[in-house]
Design a protein around this motif. Structure first.
Motif, mmCIF file in Angstrom:
data_model
loop_
_atom_site.group_PDB
_atom_site.id
_atom_site.type_symbol
_atom_site.label_atom_id
_atom_site.label_comp_id
_atom_site.label_asym_id
_atom_site.label_seq_id
_atom_site.Cartn_x
_atom_site.Cartn_y
_atom_site.Cartn_z
ATOM 1 N N GLU A 1 0.877 -1.172 0.000
ATOM 2 C CA GLU A 1 0.000 0.000 0.000
ATOM 3 C C GLU A 1 0.909 1.213 0.000
ATOM 4 O O GLU A 1 1.558 1.503 1.010
ATOM 5 C CB GLU A 1 -0.908 0.014 1.234
ATOM 6 N N SER A 2 0.974 1.856 -1.137
ATOM 7 C CA SER A 2 1.852 3.008 -1.299
ATOM 8 C C SER A 2 3.288 2.572 -1.036
ATOM 9 O O SER A 2 3.801 1.685 -1.695
ATOM 10 C CB SER A 2 1.395 4.138 -0.370
ATOM 11 N N ARG A 3 3.933 3.160 -0.029
ATOM 12 C CA ARG A 3 5.316 2.792 0.277
ATOM 13 C C ARG A 3 5.427 1.772 1.400
ATOM 14 O O ARG A 3 6.524 1.401 1.791
ATOM 15 C CB ARG A 3 6.096 4.060 0.664
ATOM 16 N N SER A 4 4.310 1.317 1.915
ATOM 17 C CA SER A 4 4.319 0.374 3.035
ATOM 18 C C SER A 4 3.937 -1.031 2.587
ATOM 19 O O SER A 4 3.204 -1.206 1.625
ATOM 20 C CB SER A 4 3.312 0.809 4.112
ATOM 21 N N ILE A 5 4.431 -1.997 3.322
ATOM 22 C CA ILE A 5 3.957 -3.368 3.169
ATOM 23 C C ILE A 5 3.050 -3.641 4.356
ATOM 24 O O ILE A 5 3.434 -3.427 5.510
ATOM 25 C CB ILE A 5 5.115 -4.375 3.121
ATOM 26 N N VAL A 6 1.839 -4.065 4.046
ATOM 27 C CA VAL A 6 0.836 -4.337 5.071
ATOM 28 C C VAL A 6 0.657 -5.848 5.156
ATOM 29 O O VAL A 6 0.486 -6.532 4.145
ATOM 30 C CB VAL A 6 -0.501 -3.644 4.736
ATOM 31 N N TYR A 7 0.700 -6.356 6.384
ATOM 32 C CA TYR A 7 0.569 -7.785 6.634
ATOM 33 C C TYR A 7 -0.770 -8.061 7.291
ATOM 34 O O TYR A 7 -1.239 -7.277 8.117
ATOM 35 C CB TYR A 7 1.692 -8.268 7.549
ATOM 36 N N SER A 8 -1.363 -9.176 6.926
ATOM 37 C CA SER A 8 -2.607 -9.599 7.558
ATOM 38 C C SER A 8 -2.571 -11.116 7.750
ATOM 39 O O SER A 8 -1.799 -11.824 7.110
ATOM 40 C CB SER A 8 -3.821 -9.196 6.716
ATOM 41 N N VAL A 9 -3.423 -11.582 8.644
ATOM 42 C CA VAL A 9 -3.509 -13.008 8.947
ATOM 43 C C VAL A 9 -4.309 -13.704 7.856
ATOM 44 O O VAL A 9 -5.282 -13.160 7.347
ATOM 45 C CB VAL A 9 -4.201 -13.226 10.314
ATOM 46 N N ASP A 10 -3.917 -14.911 7.534
ATOM 47 C CA ASP A 10 -4.729 -15.771 6.686
ATOM 48 C C ASP A 10 -5.678 -16.508 7.635
ATOM 49 O O ASP A 10 -5.312 -17.511 8.246
ATOM 50 C CB ASP A 10 -3.841 -16.749 5.919
ATOM 51 N N PHE A 11 -6.881 -15.961 7.785
ATOM 52 C CA PHE A 11 -7.837 -16.538 8.732
ATOM 53 C C PHE A 11 -8.248 -17.946 8.323
ATOM 54 O O PHE A 11 -8.592 -18.768 9.175
ATOM 55 C CB PHE A 11 -9.052 -15.626 8.900
ATOM 56 N N GLY A 12 -8.197 -18.243 7.040
ATOM 57 C CA GLY A 12 -8.486 -19.599 6.584
ATOM 58 C C GLY A 12 -7.485 -20.603 7.134
ATOM 59 O O GLY A 12 -7.848 -21.716 7.515
#
Length: 126
Positions: A67-78
């Motif tokens: 996202e723009s200049r950032s790397i955004v991490y999220s959980v794989d809820f599956g």
């Protein structure tokens, strides 16, 4: 989830910082968190976050997006749901509904599933 994948997940989560990072990402929900925010909230350096995220990614627990200049991490809820199913498929002779503490419930905040495992909550700002 197969046993080999479950072992990889447990291996990744058997380290304190990685477990803390994953729990922060669970609290953040599908929107996830930028690496810098994770570092700040977990009390570690950005390079340390990168190292631990790599291990969580290898276990299939996180996803990354730019996202723009950032790397955004999220959980794989599956993947998390798969781990819970792996652990509980044979609960009460395969009748998970007979185990009230393991019955899935709806998460009122994000529409996801809560597995009712009684873990202490991590507040979004912690």
């Amino acid at each position: 989830m197969e046993e080999r994948q479950a072992l990889a997940v447990f291996g990744a989560l058997s380290q304190e910082t990685r477990l803390r990072i994953l729990r922060l990402l669970v609290v953040a929900g599908p929107e996830g968190l930028a690496a810098g925010v994770i570092a700040e909230r977990a009390g570690v350096t950005a390079s340390n976050v990168s190292f631990h995220i790599k291990e969580l990614d290898r276990a299939g627990l996180v996803a990354a997006r730019r996202e723009s200049r950032s790397i955004v991490y999220s959980v794989d809820f599956g993947a998390l749901s798969g781990l819970v199913r792996f652990l509980t498929d044979d609960c009460c002779g395969g009748r998970i509904g007979a185990c009230p503490d393991l019955s899935p419930g709806e998460c009122s905040d994000c529409g996801g599933h809560s597995q009712g495992l009684g873990r202490p909550r991590i507040e979004a700002g912690s």
